[in-house]
Each structure stands twice: as C-alpha cells, then as structure tokens.
Design a protein around this motif. Structure first.
Motif, PDB file in Angstrom:
ATOM      1  N   ARG A   1      -6.931   1.791  -0.158  1.00 18.57           N
ATOM      2  CA  ARG A   1      -7.547   1.065   0.955  1.00 18.57           C
ATOM      3  C   ARG A   1      -8.737   0.246   0.467  1.00 18.57           C
ATOM      4  O   ARG A   1      -8.927  -0.901   0.877  1.00 18.57           O
ATOM      5  CB  ARG A   1      -7.985   2.049   2.054  1.00 18.57           C
ATOM      6  CG  ARG A   1      -6.849   2.584   2.887  1.00 18.57           C
ATOM      7  CD  ARG A   1      -7.378   3.500   3.988  1.00 18.57           C
ATOM      8  NE  ARG A   1      -8.296   2.806   4.871  1.00 18.57           N
ATOM      9  CZ  ARG A   1      -7.936   2.097   5.941  1.00 18.57           C
ATOM     10  NH1 ARG A   1      -6.646   1.999   6.239  1.00 18.57           N
ATOM     11  NH2 ARG A   1      -8.818   1.508   6.697  1.00 18.57           N
ATOM     12  N   ARG A   2      -9.548   0.837  -0.401  1.00 21.03           N
ATOM     13  CA  ARG A   2     -10.695   0.096  -0.933  1.00 21.03           C
ATOM     14  C   ARG A   2     -10.243  -1.020  -1.877  1.00 21.03           C
ATOM     15  O   ARG A   2     -10.801  -2.126  -1.852  1.00 21.03           O
ATOM     16  CB  ARG A   2     -11.636   1.054  -1.676  1.00 21.03           C
ATOM     17  CG  ARG A   2     -12.418   1.973  -0.756  1.00 21.03           C
ATOM     18  CD  ARG A   2     -13.407   2.801  -1.553  1.00 21.03           C
ATOM     19  NE  ARG A   2     -14.338   1.967  -2.304  1.00 21.03           N
ATOM     20  CZ  ARG A   2     -15.466   1.470  -1.804  1.00 21.03           C
ATOM     21  NH1 ARG A   2     -15.799   1.731  -0.549  1.00 21.03           N
ATOM     22  NH2 ARG A   2     -16.267   0.736  -2.548  1.00 21.03           N
TER      23      ARG A   2
ATOM     24  N   ARG B   1       0.830  -1.201   0.000  1.00 24.18           N
ATOM     25  CA  ARG B   1       0.000   0.000   0.000  1.00 24.18           C
ATOM     26  C   ARG B   1       0.872   1.262   0.000  1.00 24.18           C
ATOM     27  O   ARG B   1       0.629   2.199  -0.756  1.00 24.18           O
ATOM     28  CB  ARG B   1      -0.925  -0.021   1.217  1.00 24.18           C
ATOM     29  CG  ARG B   1      -1.901   1.150   1.278  1.00 24.18           C
ATOM     30  CD  ARG B   1      -2.758   1.073   2.525  1.00 24.18           C
ATOM     31  NE  ARG B   1      -3.744   0.013   2.437  1.00 24.18           N
ATOM     32  CZ  ARG B   1      -3.711  -1.102   3.147  1.00 24.18           C
ATOM     33  NH1 ARG B   1      -2.712  -1.304   4.003  1.00 24.18           N
ATOM     34  NH2 ARG B   1      -4.657  -2.020   3.023  1.00 24.18           N
TER      35      ARG B   1
ATOM     36  N   ASP C   1      -6.672  -7.804   2.657  1.00 21.62           N
ATOM     37  CA  ASP C   1      -6.835  -7.866   4.109  1.00 21.62           C
ATOM     38  C   ASP C   1      -7.881  -8.902   4.491  1.00 21.62           C
ATOM     39  O   ASP C   1      -7.711  -9.641   5.474  1.00 21.62           O
ATOM     40  CB  ASP C   1      -7.240  -6.487   4.640  1.00 21.62           C
ATOM     41  CG  ASP C   1      -6.178  -5.433   4.371  1.00 21.62           C
ATOM     42  OD1 ASP C   1      -4.992  -5.808   4.285  1.00 21.62           O
ATOM     43  OD2 ASP C   1      -6.530  -4.252   4.235  1.00 21.62           O
ATOM     44  N   SER C   2      -8.968  -8.989   3.707  1.00 22.41           N
ATOM     45  CA  SER C   2     -10.009  -9.968   3.994  1.00 22.41           C
ATOM     46  C   SER C   2      -9.490 -11.390   3.837  1.00 22.41           C
ATOM     47  O   SER C   2      -9.748 -12.264   4.681  1.00 22.41           O
ATOM     48  CB  SER C   2     -11.210  -9.740   3.064  1.00 22.41           C
ATOM     49  OG  SER C   2     -12.178 -10.753   3.227  1.00 22.41           O
TER      50      SER C   2
ATOM     51  N   THR D   1     -13.664 -13.970  -1.278  1.00 25.56           N
ATOM     52  CA  THR D   1     -13.501 -12.524  -1.185  1.00 25.56           C
ATOM     53  C   THR D   1     -14.584 -11.832  -2.011  1.00 25.56           C
ATOM     54  O   THR D   1     -15.043 -12.373  -3.018  1.00 25.56           O
ATOM     55  CB  THR D   1     -12.112 -12.079  -1.691  1.00 25.56           C
ATOM     56  OG1 THR D   1     -11.938 -12.567  -3.031  1.00 25.56           O
ATOM     57  CG2 THR D   1     -11.019 -12.631  -0.806  1.00 25.56           C
TER      58      THR D   1
ATOM     59  N   ARG E   1      -8.652  -3.989   0.037  1.00 23.31           N
ATOM     60  CA  ARG E   1      -9.444  -4.547   1.130  1.00 23.31           C
ATOM     61  C   ARG E   1      -9.573  -6.060   1.001  1.00 23.31           C
ATOM     62  O   ARG E   1      -9.627  -6.786   1.990  1.00 23.31           O
ATOM     63  CB  ARG E   1     -10.820  -3.882   1.145  1.00 23.31           C
ATOM     64  CG  ARG E   1     -11.688  -4.285   2.331  1.00 23.31           C
ATOM     65  CD  ARG E   1     -13.025  -3.554   2.276  1.00 23.31           C
ATOM     66  NE  ARG E   1     -12.822  -2.112   2.326  1.00 23.31           N
ATOM     67  CZ  ARG E   1     -13.793  -1.233   2.090  1.00 23.31           C
ATOM     68  NH1 ARG E   1     -15.011  -1.654   1.752  1.00 23.31           N
ATOM     69  NH2 ARG E   1     -13.544   0.062   2.164  1.00 23.31           N
ATOM     70  N   SER E   2      -9.630  -6.558  -0.255  1.00 21.12           N
ATOM     71  CA  SER E   2      -9.771  -8.006  -0.459  1.00 21.12           C
ATOM     72  C   SER E   2      -8.534  -8.744   0.041  1.00 21.12           C
ATOM     73  O   SER E   2      -8.640  -9.887   0.512  1.00 21.12           O
ATOM     74  CB  SER E   2     -10.001  -8.300  -1.940  1.00 21.12           C
ATOM     75  OG  SER E   2      -8.999  -7.703  -2.736  1.00 21.12           O
TER      76      SER E   2
END
Length: 458
Positions: A184-185, A11, A191-192, A210, A188-189
């Motif tokens: 971040r958006r 990131r 992090d998920s 995801t 997000r997958s």
C-alpha cells in the motif's frame, strides 16, 4: 472470437506472489528441519536402543547365571509384560542358537534377525516394522537382540510436525499483513498519479507530480510527462499556425472586400476594370494560400503512413509534370531550365515527391531573375541519393536559412504570390522520408537546395 480481458490487480498479484513465495520458503524450510530432526531423532533413538541392549544384557547375564546355579534344566525364561511394555522386545541366544531369555512379546521360536548379523537392521514381523539391534556378550557366548516398533517411534515426530504446521499460521499471517502494508505504501504513488490524471481537465498538460515514486514507476511517469510536453508543444504550434493562417486569410479577404466596394462604386470603365483585376489577383492569392494549407495538411496526415506508401518514383516524370504546371511562369521569365538525372528513380511517396519538387522549383522560378538559369539533378552518393536544385537568383543569407522553414516566413519579402508555406511543406516531406535537407551556396550564384534521400535498391 473475442475474449474480454479479465481485470486484475497489481497489488493483489504482488501480495499473492509474496505470500506464495513465503509459504513455499517456510514449507521448504520446515521440510528440511523435519528431515534433519527425523535423522537426528533416529540417531538418538538408535543410540538409546543400543544402550538398552547393553543394560538388558548386563542384568540378564546375572539372572542366567542364577538359573544355571539353581540347576534348572529348562533355560528359556520369559519376562513379564511389565518388564519393557509394548514398545520394546528382546531375545538372548547362545551363539549355538539356543534361546536363553526373551521378553513377554518376543517370539520364542525364531530370532528377530540372523544370529550371525550384528548391528542395526529393520525387520518386519507381526505385520509391523521394527528397528532391531543385535550385539554379542559374555565373551561372544551370547547374542542379544532388542527391537523397537517403528510406529511408536515415529508418532512423536508426527505430533511435533503438526505443532510446527499449526505454528506456521502466525508467521504467514504476519508476512501477509506486513506485505500488504508495504505494498500500500509502495503503490501509493500510482494511486496519486491516477487521481491527478482523472481529476485534471482535457487541456491540462502540466507534468504529473508524485512524492518519492519507486524507481520502477519513474520511467512511466517520465514517459507520461514527456508525452504531455510533446502534445503541449504540438498544440502550441497548431494554435500558432491557426492564428497566423487566420491572419493571412483575413488580409486577402479584406482586400477583396475593399476592391469589390471600389468596383461597385466605379465611376468609369477603366476604374472598374482595374478594381476587378485586383479582385482576381486577391482571389488567386487566397486560392494559393488555401492550396498550400491543404498540401501541408495532406502531407502531415500522410506522414504517419509514409513507410507503407513508398515505392520507386520516376523523378523525370515528376519533374515534367511540375514543369508543365509552372510552364507559364518559366515562359514569362524566359528562364533556362536544365536537368541531369543520373539516378532517375527514388523510393518515396508520390505525393511527397510531387509536393517537394513543386515547391522547390516554384521558389527557384519565382526568385530567379528574368533570363536566369535553374538546374535540377540527381546523383548517388554512397548510401544516399542527392536531389539538387541550383538557381541563379539572389540566394539566402547563411544566418537566415533556418528561418525559411518556419510557417508563413517570407524573410521580409512583399508582394508576389508566395505565402511562406512552401518550405514548411518541403520540411514535412523531408521528415516523413527520413531525408536530410541543406541550403547552400550555388555555383550559379544563387541558392542550392539539396535533399539527400536514403538509397534503397529496388
């Protein structure tokens, strides 16, 4: 010397890339705008300098005419300091080189540029650079030279540039904020997926799910799910194998215990001898099962290093070794064994070739009736070397041939010393060598087993 890998954030790296690219783009665009604005400003200022020369010349012609009319002998006239200020200065000369009029700061001794030269020029005097414009007037009888200090000309552009750089802070801040929010958006997958993997138990091999992952992340998620599927399938096979192996071991052990109990309570020497013979038979069967299980485990563990352990193997020597081990069975059955090795050497693992011949020949010897015939041969066929074993036994029906490769599958056979692992071992050898195995009808009336190895010239 080992160097520890430094932790880095995808990131943060993407944000830096976006920020640097945006900053470089803005600076390059700003530089191009500054260059274009400076060029246009120079053009406008040159045009203003040209208009100033015309205006000064227009007023000066009238003033010079008045001086001549008054009968003055000295033609040089100096304007006051307030006429044009410190930014501009001018001189008016006759075409013969006589100075008629000059501004307060202009030199009275020499022209600012050669009188023959008209138009624009950049000159240096009084340790400063000036933009000078010269034009003829009064029918070519006079020449006016007007100069503007370049330092005072460029200072407004510098102020504008500073304002431009100051205002860059706002778009760069917006770009960083928007990029951070989008990253971040977008990530997000990841992090998920990481949260799912870290929270699950070691035996949980369900697919990672995801919500609308990016296209770049889908191959990794699909690969992880595919890996989980293969591991799950392998574990299922291993669990099934372990269960069946335990069951197969339980049967001879239970028989051994029963025969041992009978031997312990035998009422006659004949009954004791019969029970002990059955105990020995059970021990042999259990020993054969353990040998087969160990052979299968050894082959599967060595399969990952098959390429490194391959070498040219003498098939004739391997055949003689296996024949010596199974000689008692051949002699008891009165079998006729024939061999024809047109290609006596095959590039393979010694262990793999030994296990393959032992199991294929063992099956042929066991299932061929007394007095039957078994033929083994090798021949080159194009880019392959075919190892073929024919027997005159009962053969295997075409619809059951694939089942023989399943572990502990004996196609309904009862008794004997087989445990149903031989063809599974053969299959593992074939897979490790990238070979092909086929079960066919034999010209001898029984089964033909043909293993085709890739030919490698040594």
């Amino acid at each position: 010397m080992r160097h520890s890998a430094r932790d880095w954030s995808l990131r943060t790296r993407l944000l830096l890339i976006a920020g640097i690219a945006s900053l470089a783009t803005l600076l390059a665009g700003g530089g191009a705008m500054y260059w274009a604005a400076a060029k246009e400003d120079d053009r406008l200022l040159d045009s203003r300098l040209q208009d100033l020369a015309r205006t000064v010349l227009s007023f000066s012609e009238h003033e010079i005419t008045e001086i001549i009319g008054e009968g003055r002998t000295e033609m040089v006239h100096t304007e006051t300091a307030a006429t044009l200020g410190s930014r501009y200065r001018y001189q008016i000369w006759t075409r013969h080189g006589t100075l008629l009029l000059h501004s307060y700061l202009a030199s009275s001794g020499q022209p600012m540029m050669p009188l023959r030269q008209l138009g624009f020029s950049t000159q240096k005097f009084d340790d400063d650079e000036f933009r000078v414009f010269a034009m003829a007037g009064n029918g070519g009888e006079m020449v006016i030279q007007v100069a503007e200090c370049l330092d005072e000309r460029e200072s407004p552009i510098g102020v504008v540039s500073l304002y431009f750089l100051a205002f860059l802070v706002l778009p760069i801040s917006l770009i960083f904020a928007i990029t951070w929010w989008m990253l971040r958006r977008s990530l997000r997958s990841i992090d998920s997926s990481a949260a799912q993997l870290s929270a699950r138990s070691p035996i949980d091999l369900t697919p990672v799910v995801t919500d609308n992952p990016p296209v770049e992340l889908r191959p990794m998620i699909n690969s992880i799910n595919s890996l989980f599927e293969r591991i799950n399938r392998t574990l299922s096979l291993e669990r099934g194998f372990t269960a069946v192996a335990a069951h197969e071991l339980r049967t001879p052990l239970a028989g051994l215990r029963a025969q041992a109990q009978i031997a312990a309570t035998a009422s006659s020497p004949e009954e004791l001898a019969q029970s002990l013979a059955l105990v020995m038979s059970g021990v042999d069967r259990a020993s054969h099962l353990l040998d087969q299980l160990l052979d299968l485990a050894r082959m599967e563990s060595a399969a990952s290093e098959a390429e490194r352990h391959r070498k040219s193997v003498d098939v004739t020597h391997m055949f003689e070794t296996v024949l010596a081990d199974l000689g008692a069975l051949v002699h008891r059955r009165q079998l006729r064994i024939e061999s024809e090795f047109q290609e006596p050497r095959i590039v393979a693992m010694e262990l793999g070739m030994l296990l393959l011949l032992r199991n294929l020949l063992g099956n042929a010897f066991r299932y061929t009736p007394d007095g039957g015939r078994v033929v083994i041969s090798t021949q080159r066929e194009g880019a392959e070397i075919a190892l073929t074993i024919d027997d005159s036994g009962p053969g295997i029906p075409a619809d059951s041939r694939e089942r023989v490769f399943e572990r502990f599958e004996r196609l309904g056979a009862r008794g004997g010393d087989g445990v149903g692992l031989g063809m599974s071992i053969v299959q593992s050898v074939v897979v490790a060598h990238h070979a092909i195995i086929r079960l066919l009808e034999s010209p001898l009336g029984g089964l033909r087993v043909q293993v085709r190895f890739p030919a490698t010239d040594t």
